[in-house]
Design a protein around this motif. Structure first.
Motif, PDB file in Angstrom:
ATOM      1  N   PHE A 154      38.846  32.075  66.324  1.00  8.06           N
ATOM      2  CA  PHE A 154      37.827  31.103  65.957  1.00  8.06           C
ATOM      3  C   PHE A 154      38.433  29.869  65.276  1.00  8.06           C
ATOM      4  O   PHE A 154      37.707  28.965  64.880  1.00  8.06           O
ATOM      5  N   LYS A 155      39.765  29.846  65.133  1.00  7.09           N
ATOM      6  CA  LYS A 155      40.444  28.710  64.512  1.00  7.09           C
ATOM      7  C   LYS A 155      41.310  27.951  65.517  1.00  7.09           C
ATOM      8  O   LYS A 155      42.066  27.063  65.137  1.00  7.09           O
ATOM      9  N   THR A 156      41.194  28.303  66.805  1.00  3.09           N
ATOM     10  CA  THR A 156      41.993  27.653  67.842  1.00  3.09           C
ATOM     11  C   THR A 156      41.310  26.360  68.255  1.00  3.09           C
ATOM     12  O   THR A 156      40.424  26.352  69.109  1.00  3.09           O
ATOM     13  N   VAL A 157      41.709  25.269  67.636  1.00  2.41           N
ATOM     14  CA  VAL A 157      41.037  23.987  67.845  1.00  2.41           C
ATOM     15  C   VAL A 157      41.223  23.506  69.285  1.00  2.41           C
ATOM     16  O   VAL A 157      42.317  23.582  69.848  1.00  2.41           O
ATOM     17  N   GLY A 158      40.139  23.007  69.877  1.00  2.42           N
ATOM     18  CA  GLY A 158      40.166  22.508  71.245  1.00  2.42           C
ATOM     19  C   GLY A 158      39.293  23.366  72.149  1.00  2.42           C
ATOM     20  O   GLY A 158      38.502  24.199  71.685  1.00  2.42           O
ATOM     21  N   ILE A 159      39.443  23.189  73.458  1.00  2.00           N
ATOM     22  CA  ILE A 159      38.697  23.987  74.433  1.00  2.00           C
ATOM     23  C   ILE A 159      39.247  25.409  74.419  1.00  2.00           C
ATOM     24  O   ILE A 159      40.443  25.626  74.625  1.00  2.00           O
ATOM     25  N   THR A 160      38.377  26.368  74.176  1.00  2.00           N
ATOM     26  CA  THR A 160      38.820  27.744  73.969  1.00  2.00           C
ATOM     27  C   THR A 160      37.887  28.728  74.660  1.00  2.00           C
ATOM     28  O   THR A 160      36.670  28.560  74.635  1.00  2.00           O
ATOM     29  N   LYS A 161      38.473  29.750  75.259  1.00  2.00           N
ATOM     30  CA  LYS A 161      37.703  30.888  75.749  1.00  2.00           C
ATOM     31  C   LYS A 161      37.598  31.873  74.596  1.00  2.00           C
ATOM     32  O   LYS A 161      38.610  32.246  73.993  1.00  2.00           O
ATOM     33  N   ILE A 162      36.379  32.286  74.283  1.00  3.64           N
ATOM     34  CA  ILE A 162      36.189  33.102  73.092  1.00  3.64           C
ATOM     35  C   ILE A 162      35.140  34.173  73.331  1.00  3.64           C
ATOM     36  O   ILE A 162      34.186  33.960  74.095  1.00  3.64           O
ATOM     37  N   SER A 163      35.331  35.325  72.709  1.00  2.00           N
ATOM     38  CA  SER A 163      34.350  36.409  72.774  1.00  2.00           C
ATOM     39  C   SER A 163      33.529  36.409  71.489  1.00  2.00           C
ATOM     40  O   SER A 163      34.092  36.367  70.388  1.00  2.00           O
TER      41      SER A 163
END
Length: 375
Positions: A154-163
């Protein structure tokens, strides 16, 4: 808890600026009592958690005052109190609201409106979440739920694939068409916005993560900007890549052969599994979180249309439950709405069948309007 009553019946609140030496002196010279049950409290001054009050023994008051709350929860409440103090907003820490028997972490007042701030650091069941939300609304208090940042993803700045699991998905907010999640990290004193959430399948989303320091936050909390069409196009490309990965797994892991309705549909419609049109397997409004991948239910819909000599234009809303039963898919309200939204998109694109040919730019333009643009 961070508040107590003194022997003079005055409310005392622990502040971040208080030194351990001053607190030890307070502990030795001043008795403290619970604001709710009036029982004695112990001022704990440790090295792991920030200083806080706790009941000397378990009692019925524990359910209202979060005994055993985590270090992150205690620290977060202090940091958020500092934020509202900086913004010169009247704020009460841990007030007990007898009319609804609830106690928010903070109660903030702005422009004659009251806001109950709940900084959630542990799992909360859906019914309890809804009951507490409803409780505040009954007494005209605006509930504001803020999730403690779950993990590094949740801290990966930018466009991210997340669950986002079902528990955390409760905290997703909506402004017009934009779905976003606000989390707060106490260690970095940083807000993380997971915004412009685009559903992929199940609990997976694409989103744009931005960070905002505590010192730059305002209240009500900032609403993230809508993503550009260029960013959406990049996400759409990634969605199709995930779709192809899903198809590959589906093909090689299926043990049903011709009895697999999905693979049979591909065969009957004379499609190639890795060259499906780009309008199959796309996110649509209400398609998250559905238990079946978008590519599967959307392709089965085209197979249904072919078997019943229908087109998106001729299929009526009342036929959707019949399609879902025919395809052995979930027949819930959300699934019905997702299918309806998909049919509307197909109608606007004038798509007749699975072999229709449209420009990808047309599809992206309409999807952007449906999922992202405020309008």
């Amino acid at each position: 808890m961070l508040v107590a009553i003194t022997k003079e019946q005055k409310l005392f609140q622990l502040q971040r600026e208080m030194s351990h030496d001053d607190l030890r002196q307070l502990k030795e010279t001043n008795p403290f009592f619970c604001p709710q049950c009036k029982e004695p409290l112990l001022l704990k001054i440790g090295t792991i958690k920030i200083p806080h009050f706790a009941h000397l023994k378990n009692n019925a008051c524990d359910s209202f005052f979060s005994e055993g709350e985590s270090a992150a929860h205690l620290l977060g409440k202090q940091q958020l109190y500092s934020l509202f103090t900086r913004l010169q907003l009247p704020t009460v820490v841990e007030p007990y609201l007898p009319q609804i028997q609830q106690r928010p972490d903070l109660l903030v007042t702005k422009d004659d409106e009251q806001y109950a701030i709940e900084f959630q650091c542990s799992k909360i069941a859906g019914p309890l979440f809804q009951n507490r939300t409803n409780g505040y609304q009954v007494v005209n208090i605006n509930p504001v739920w803020l999730l403690h940042t779950p993990n590094a993803h949740f801290k990966t700045v930018g466009i991210t694939k997340i669950s986002i699991n079902h528990t955390n998905a409760q905290f997703i907010q909506t402004y017009k068409k934009q779905h976003y999640l606000i989390t707060y990290d106490v260690q970095r004193e940083m807000f993380y916005y997971v915004s412009n959430l685009i559903p992929i399948q199940g609990l997976q989303y694409f989103g744009v993560i931005q960070e905002l320091p505590l010192t730059q936050q305002n209240f009500p909390f900032f609403i993230p900007k809508v993503m550009s069409k260029q960013t959406f196009q990049m996400i759409f490309t990634k969605v199709l890549m995930i779709r192809n990965t899903t198809l590959r797994s589906r093909l090689f892991l299926s043990k049903k052969g011709v009895n697999d309705s999905f693979l049979r549909a591909i065969y009957e419609m004379q499609c190639t599994i890795f060259k499906l049109p780009h309008f199959i397997g796309i996110p649509v409004e209400c398609s998250a979180p559905l238990p079946v991948p978008n590519v599967e239910w959307q392709l089965l819909l085209f197979y249904f249309l072919q078997c019943h000599e229908l087109t998106p234009q001729s299929m009526h809303l009342k036929s959707i439950p019949y399609f879902l039963k025919w395809a052995k898919l979930d027949e819930g309200k959300q699934m019905v709405q997702a299918v309806d939204n998909y049919l509307e998109l197909l109608k606007k694109l004038a798509i007749e069948n699975v072999h229709s040919d449209i420009l990808e730019e047309q599809l992206i333009h309409l999807l952007y309007d449906q999922l992202v643009a405020f309008g």
